[in-house]
Write a protein that holds these residues in place. Structure first.
Motif, mmCIF file in Angstrom:
data_model
loop_
_atom_site.group_PDB
_atom_site.id
_atom_site.type_symbol
_atom_site.label_atom_id
_atom_site.label_comp_id
_atom_site.label_asym_id
_atom_site.label_seq_id
_atom_site.Cartn_x
_atom_site.Cartn_y
_atom_site.Cartn_z
ATOM 1 N N LEU A 77 -0.529 -3.800 -10.709
ATOM 2 C CA LEU A 77 -0.590 -3.896 -12.161
ATOM 3 C C LEU A 77 -1.647 -2.958 -12.712
ATOM 4 O O LEU A 77 -1.460 -2.330 -13.760
ATOM 5 N N THR A 78 -2.765 -2.844 -12.011
ATOM 6 C CA THR A 78 -3.844 -1.980 -12.477
ATOM 7 C C THR A 78 -3.383 -0.533 -12.597
ATOM 8 O O THR A 78 -3.642 0.128 -13.607
ATOM 9 N N THR A 79 -2.687 -0.046 -11.595
ATOM 10 C CA THR A 79 -2.269 1.357 -11.634
ATOM 11 C C THR A 79 -1.198 1.590 -12.696
ATOM 12 O O THR A 79 -1.279 2.557 -13.461
ATOM 13 N N ALA A 80 -0.196 0.709 -12.750
ATOM 14 C CA ALA A 80 0.890 0.900 -13.709
ATOM 15 C C ALA A 80 0.398 0.722 -15.141
ATOM 16 O O ALA A 80 0.642 1.563 -16.018
ATOM 17 N N LEU A 81 -0.305 -0.389 -15.391
ATOM 18 C CA LEU A 81 -0.753 -0.673 -16.750
ATOM 19 C C LEU A 81 -1.899 0.247 -17.156
ATOM 20 O O LEU A 81 -1.977 0.679 -18.318
ATOM 21 N N GLY A 82 -2.798 0.559 -16.223
ATOM 22 C CA GLY A 82 -3.914 1.445 -16.553
ATOM 23 C C GLY A 82 -3.440 2.824 -16.940
ATOM 24 O O GLY A 82 -3.863 3.391 -17.953
ATOM 25 N N LEU A 83 -2.541 3.386 -16.132
ATOM 26 C CA LEU A 83 -2.010 4.706 -16.450
ATOM 27 C C LEU A 83 -1.214 4.671 -17.747
ATOM 28 O O LEU A 83 -1.386 5.524 -18.629
ATOM 29 N N ILE B 178 11.087 -2.574 -12.336
ATOM 30 C CA ILE B 178 12.331 -2.337 -13.065
ATOM 31 C C ILE B 178 12.391 -3.193 -14.324
ATOM 32 O O ILE B 178 12.777 -2.731 -15.397
ATOM 33 N N GLY B 179 11.995 -4.465 -14.212
ATOM 34 C CA GLY B 179 12.038 -5.355 -15.372
ATOM 35 C C GLY B 179 11.098 -4.924 -16.472
ATOM 36 O O GLY B 179 11.465 -4.901 -17.660
ATOM 37 N N SER B 180 9.868 -4.566 -16.116
ATOM 38 C CA SER B 180 8.895 -4.143 -17.128
ATOM 39 C C SER B 180 9.347 -2.850 -17.813
ATOM 40 O O SER B 180 9.279 -2.716 -19.035
ATOM 41 N N PHE C 226 6.027 2.064 -14.690
ATOM 42 C CA PHE C 226 6.597 0.850 -14.114
ATOM 43 C C PHE C 226 7.827 1.146 -13.266
ATOM 44 O O PHE C 226 7.995 0.585 -12.171
ATOM 45 N N PHE C 227 8.724 2.005 -13.760
ATOM 46 C CA PHE C 227 9.937 2.301 -13.011
ATOM 47 C C PHE C 227 9.621 2.879 -11.631
ATOM 48 O O PHE C 227 10.422 2.748 -10.705
ATOM 49 N N ALA C 228 8.468 3.536 -11.497
ATOM 50 C CA ALA C 228 8.101 4.111 -10.199
ATOM 51 C C ALA C 228 8.035 3.033 -9.119
ATOM 52 O O ALA C 228 8.274 3.307 -7.934
ATOM 53 N N PHE C 229 7.743 1.777 -9.510
ATOM 54 C CA PHE C 229 7.684 0.698 -8.530
ATOM 55 C C PHE C 229 9.078 0.244 -8.105
ATOM 56 O O PHE C 229 9.204 -0.582 -7.191
ATOM 57 N N GLY C 230 10.122 0.762 -8.749
ATOM 58 C CA GLY C 230 11.476 0.491 -8.285
ATOM 59 C C GLY C 230 11.744 1.089 -6.920
ATOM 60 O O GLY C 230 12.702 0.714 -6.238
ATOM 61 N N THR C 231 10.885 2.027 -6.479
ATOM 62 C CA THR C 231 11.015 2.616 -5.151
ATOM 63 C C THR C 231 10.364 1.760 -4.065
ATOM 64 O O THR C 231 10.428 2.112 -2.888
ATOM 65 N N SER C 232 9.747 0.651 -4.446
ATOM 66 C CA SER C 232 9.029 -0.187 -3.484
ATOM 67 C C SER C 232 9.981 -0.765 -2.446
ATOM 68 O O SER C 232 11.186 -0.921 -2.681
ATOM 69 N N THR C 233 9.453 -1.097 -1.289
ATOM 70 C CA THR C 233 10.224 -1.765 -0.247
ATOM 71 C C THR C 233 9.977 -3.273 -0.243
ATOM 72 O O THR C 233 10.389 -3.963 0.685
ATOM 73 N N VAL C 234 9.296 -3.785 -1.265
ATOM 74 C CA VAL C 234 9.072 -5.225 -1.447
ATOM 75 C C VAL C 234 9.817 -5.631 -2.713
ATOM 76 O O VAL C 234 9.555 -5.107 -3.790
ATOM 77 N N SER C 235 10.748 -6.571 -2.592
ATOM 78 C CA SER C 235 11.699 -6.804 -3.681
ATOM 79 C C SER C 235 11.036 -7.316 -4.954
ATOM 80 O O SER C 235 11.474 -6.979 -6.051
ATOM 81 N N PHE C 236 9.986 -8.145 -4.850
ATOM 82 C CA PHE C 236 9.433 -8.645 -6.106
ATOM 83 C C PHE C 236 8.637 -7.571 -6.838
ATOM 84 O O PHE C 236 8.469 -7.636 -8.059
ATOM 85 N N ALA D 248 0.834 -1.205 0.000
ATOM 86 C CA ALA D 248 0.000 0.000 0.000
ATOM 87 C C ALA D 248 0.872 1.259 0.000
ATOM 88 O O ALA D 248 0.588 2.226 -0.721
ATOM 89 N N ARG D 249 1.911 1.239 0.798
ATOM 90 C CA ARG D 249 2.816 2.391 0.849
ATOM 91 C C ARG D 249 3.532 2.563 -0.487
ATOM 92 O O ARG D 249 3.672 3.693 -0.991
ATOM 93 N N SER D 250 3.990 1.473 -1.076
ATOM 94 C CA SER D 250 4.697 1.546 -2.358
ATOM 95 C C SER D 250 3.786 2.070 -3.456
ATOM 96 O O SER D 250 4.218 2.822 -4.336
ATOM 97 N N LEU D 251 2.518 1.657 -3.415
ATOM 98 C CA LEU D 251 1.560 2.115 -4.414
ATOM 99 C C LEU D 251 1.378 3.630 -4.332
ATOM 100 O O LEU D 251 1.369 4.325 -5.355
ATOM 101 N N ALA D 252 1.254 4.145 -3.119
ATOM 102 C CA ALA D 252 1.086 5.590 -2.952
ATOM 103 C C ALA D 252 2.314 6.350 -3.442
ATOM 104 O O ALA D 252 2.203 7.380 -4.117
ATOM 105 N N ILE D 253 3.509 5.850 -3.107
ATOM 106 C CA ILE D 253 4.738 6.519 -3.542
ATOM 107 C C ILE D 253 4.873 6.464 -5.057
ATOM 108 O O ILE D 253 5.237 7.457 -5.711
ATOM 109 N N ALA D 254 4.578 5.289 -5.650
ATOM 110 C CA ALA D 254 4.693 5.138 -7.102
ATOM 111 C C ALA D 254 3.764 6.097 -7.832
ATOM 112 O O ALA D 254 4.139 6.729 -8.830
ATOM 113 N N GLU D 255 2.531 6.226 -7.333
ATOM 114 C CA GLU D 255 1.597 7.155 -7.967
ATOM 115 C C GLU D 255 2.056 8.597 -7.795
ATOM 116 O O GLU D 255 1.936 9.418 -8.718
#
Length: 717
Positions: free
Chosen positions: A234-240, A669-671, A653-663, A172-179
């Motif tokens: 996936l919804t937020t990254a792919l939808g946007l 980063i991969g996408s 997608f790169f915004a999720f590179g800031t996540s604190t969950v490695s997968f 949830a925290r990573s999603l907010a930061i990524a957005e």
């Protein structure tokens, strides 16, 4: 048909927007509670032996411990009077909590496996009842109450329930930061691409429609079936990203038509008939690639199919309904808020840069392609040593409580409870037969001890009394412990040895390592079918779009090369540990389910850009232009749009590179990396080089297929 549809949208634009706004409000209401309906599990095959064992344990034996409280003695020893008193009070209070049962503590049992080797730590373990959501909520409340620092004991929470709490909070925290990163940066890039504030806001509006609509879809699905909470990412990254991609095509083409002198009504209809056709086909390719996820039994993967297909369809609908209606209302005012240095009409119809790149590649195709291919193969080389794993506490950062507890239990206690093998015997078993079976299990290589209702055994000898709670009239439960690291090769061999040992009744082996084996086998068994679905569907769709059987084959080969390079880089980072300190991750095996997910998503997105480019090249060739000229002109006309679309999608997608969950970091980063590689090296260099080398063979199809294409081909209008 699309031209007539575009004319209809222009005539009824305001009505269309009112209806769309009402539906969007309804989607917002329906999707508001989406997080509460989604689950945090879904990583296991429900039909596997380990899942059967877990169900039997839950139904007949009260479940397995999923909450671990690690108590550290402030005075240095958990046997000190103050620590012992505090430990007993902790266990007693936990046992009185609603939804908690089977509380076992070191201070009540004096079991050596519940005390660390240095005596500084002890364990209190328990089972929390409920489904994934209930366990997560109860665990969160329990952690707030009991994971505290006291005068005698400092308590930290671990176990599966606590790890799920940590992961969900971090997601949830990573999603907010990524957005917070992606939305402003995307708006800035859109303004730079279009040179107009109003034009830049239109793609963001379509992206918002895609996200809100998919939230509503997931909320509805979550009320009738299991859907993973990770589908939200996936919804937020792919939808946007896709919403912006598709709207970018529509707005660019509309401004191009206005710049050519068309009236707004004709410009809207022409835009829908040209860019709209490309969007329909591009959406079909991405959605088709994601359908392959439905063949896997893990609802974690199926959830991404639900989210991905939904967001692609809704993004396409938004681009084909909302975007043209907005363009019809705005008309020439789409240029409003134009920046002083921006040219009117936005991006030029042709990009001189990409035209020059294509021309240079066409003159020396081998010289241009060889270093690119060698570079991609070098990037793919770490795949030679790839290994795979499944989601566990290792995806959390080392500082998280769930991760700290797991690491301490694995290294500081006599036996690793995380690698325990649970065996369930279904049906009545004679005590003598049970004792003999437990004894034989205890003689297996690397087995430390086996506990059953008939006794505790170690290396073939009876070393203690049994646990009566492990026996029932309709079955028996045995627990085999070892000192092996969870998910290690040795731990997996031990599970296979347990399953190969003759049992006095139907036996089901479960536990962490058994689940890992079963999950990996389930994915591997269905992977060929998933790949076949993606390959065959892609081949068919690209044939219908180009009329050639060569182009689909060429696209498949290049996509495999690009995907291999991306996965090689990810292996180098996330498994081998390079850049680990920068990303704050711990090296670990590649996540099996996430790797499959990325294959399907990246493959579909790569085909998105394939359609953008090859559709224009095929159109120009069908109008009589020689192949080499069509390639140069096609890349010049689509290069800027593809580059802008790729950059915008990669940002999401790169915004999720800031996540604190490695997968999630790996996914983002991969996408993003795959999209950039595809839009530059693959589409900018390798595609023109191969098209130049093949010449007239590019458009080959057997006679019957040529006639089929003439009848049902999806040619650009």
């Amino acid at each position: 048909m699309l031209y007539r549809y575009g004319s209809f949208i222009h005539r009824n634009a305001r009505l269309v927007l009112v209806v769309a706004f009402v539906l969007l409000i309804g989607a917002g209401v329906a999707g508001a509670g989406v997080f509460g309906r989604l689950q945090s599990g879904g990583f296991d095959d429900p039909a596997s032996e380990s899942s059967t064992a877990q169900r039997l344990i839950d139904e007949r034996f009260g479940g397995t411990p999923n909450l671990v409280l690690l108590a550290h003695a402030a005075g240095g020893s958990v046997d000190a009077p103050e620590a012992a008193t505090a430990g007993r009070e902790l266990a007693d209070a936990l046992a009185r909590e609603a939804g908690v049962r089977d509380v076992v503590s070191y201070w009540a049992t004096k079991a050596p496996e519940l005390r660390s080797g240095d005596g500084a730590d002890a364990l209190v373990i328990a089972h929390i009842d409920g489904d994934d959501t209930q366990r997560r909520e109860r665990a969160g409340a329990l952690i707030d109450r009991y994971a505290t620092d006291g005068a005698a004991l400092s308590v930290r929470a671990g176990g599966l329930a606590a790890v799920n709490v940590d992961v969900n909070a971090q997601v949830a925290r990573s999603l907010a930061i990524a957005e917070a990163i992606a939305v402003p940066l995307t708006l800035l890039l859109l303004i730079l691409v279009f040179g107009s504030v109003v034009s830049a806001l239109l793609p963001l509006a379509v992206g918002g429609v895609a996200i809100m609509g998919t939230f509503a879809e997931l909320s509805l699905l979550g009320s009738v079936t299991d859907v993973s909470v990770f589908a939200i990412n996936l919804t937020t990254a792919l939808g946007l990203g896709l919403g912006i991609d598709y709207a970018l095509l529509m707005v660019s083409r509309f401004r191009e038509q206005l710049g050519a002198g068309m009236a707004p009504d004709e410009a809207v209809a022409t835009t829908v008939a040209t860019a709209g056709r490309t969007i329909l086909f591009a959406a079909a390719t991405v959605a088709t690639a994601l359908t392959a996820l439905l063949v896997f039994p893990l609802y974690f993967l199926r959830s991404f199919a639900y989210a991905g297909i939904g967001v692609v369809v809704i993004a396409a609908v938004g681009a084909l309904v909302v975007a043209p209606a907005l363009l019809a209302v705005l008309g020439p005012r789409v240029e409003a808020g134009r920046l002083p240095w921006a040219r009117r009409g936005g991006p030029a119809a042709e990009s001189p840069f990409w035209g020059r790149v294509a021309g240079a590649v066409m003159r020396r195709p081998a010289l241009a392609a060889l270093p690119v291919v060698l570079g991609l193969l070098v990037a793919a080389s770490p795949l030679a040593g790839v290994s795979f794993g499944t989601m566990d506490e290792g995806v959390l950062r080392p500082g998280s409580a769930g991760r700290q507890v797991a690491d301490r239990v694995a290294t500081g206690f006599p036996s690793n409870q995380q690698a325990a093998v649970d065996v369930v015997l279904a049906g009545h078993v004679d005590k003598a037969q049970l004792a003999d079976y437990a004894r034989r299990l205890s003689t297996l290589d690397d087995a430390a001890a086996v506990t059953s209702s008939a006794g505790t055994y170690s290396h073939g000898d009876r070393t203690g009394e049994g646990n009566p709670a492990l026996g029932r009239a309709d079955g028996e439960r045995l627990t085999l412990t070892s000192r092996l690291a969870a998910k290690s090769d040795e731990a997996q061999r031990l599970v296979r040895s347990v399953r190969a040992t003759p049992a006095p009744a139907n036996a089901y082996a479960g536990g962490t390592d058994a689940q890992f084996i079963d999950t990996t086998d389930a994915i591997a068994a269905r992977l060929p079918l998933g790949i076949a679905i993606v390959a065959l569907a892609t081949f068919l769709l690209l044939f219908l779009f180009t009329g050639s059987i060569v182009q689909p084959l060429r696209a498949l080969v290049l996509n495999i090369i690009g995907l291999s390079a991306t996965m090689g880089v990810l292996t180098w980072i996330f498994q081998d540990g390079h850049l680990a300190s920068w990303l704050h991750i711990s090296p670990r095996p590649m996540d099996t389910a996430m790797t499959v997910l990325m294959f399907c998503i990246v493959f579909g997105l790569s085909m998105d850009y394939e359609v953008f480019l090859i559709g224009r090249i095929a159109e120009l060739h069908q109008r009589g232009m020689p192949t080499h000229e069509a390639v140069v002109a096609g890349l010049a006309r689509t290069g800027r749009t593809v580059s802008a679309a790729a950059a915008l999608l990669a940002v999401s997608f790169f915004a999720f590179g800031t996540s604190t969950v490695s997968f999630l970091q790996m996914f983002g980063i991969g996408s993003g990396l795959a999209i950039i590689l595809d839009a530059t090296l693959i589409r900018g260099v390798l595609v023109p080089a191969i098209l130049r080398a093949l010449g007239r063979a590019n458009w080959y199809s057997p006679g019957p297929l040529r006639r089929l294409y003439a009848t049902v081909g999806l040619r650009e209008a």
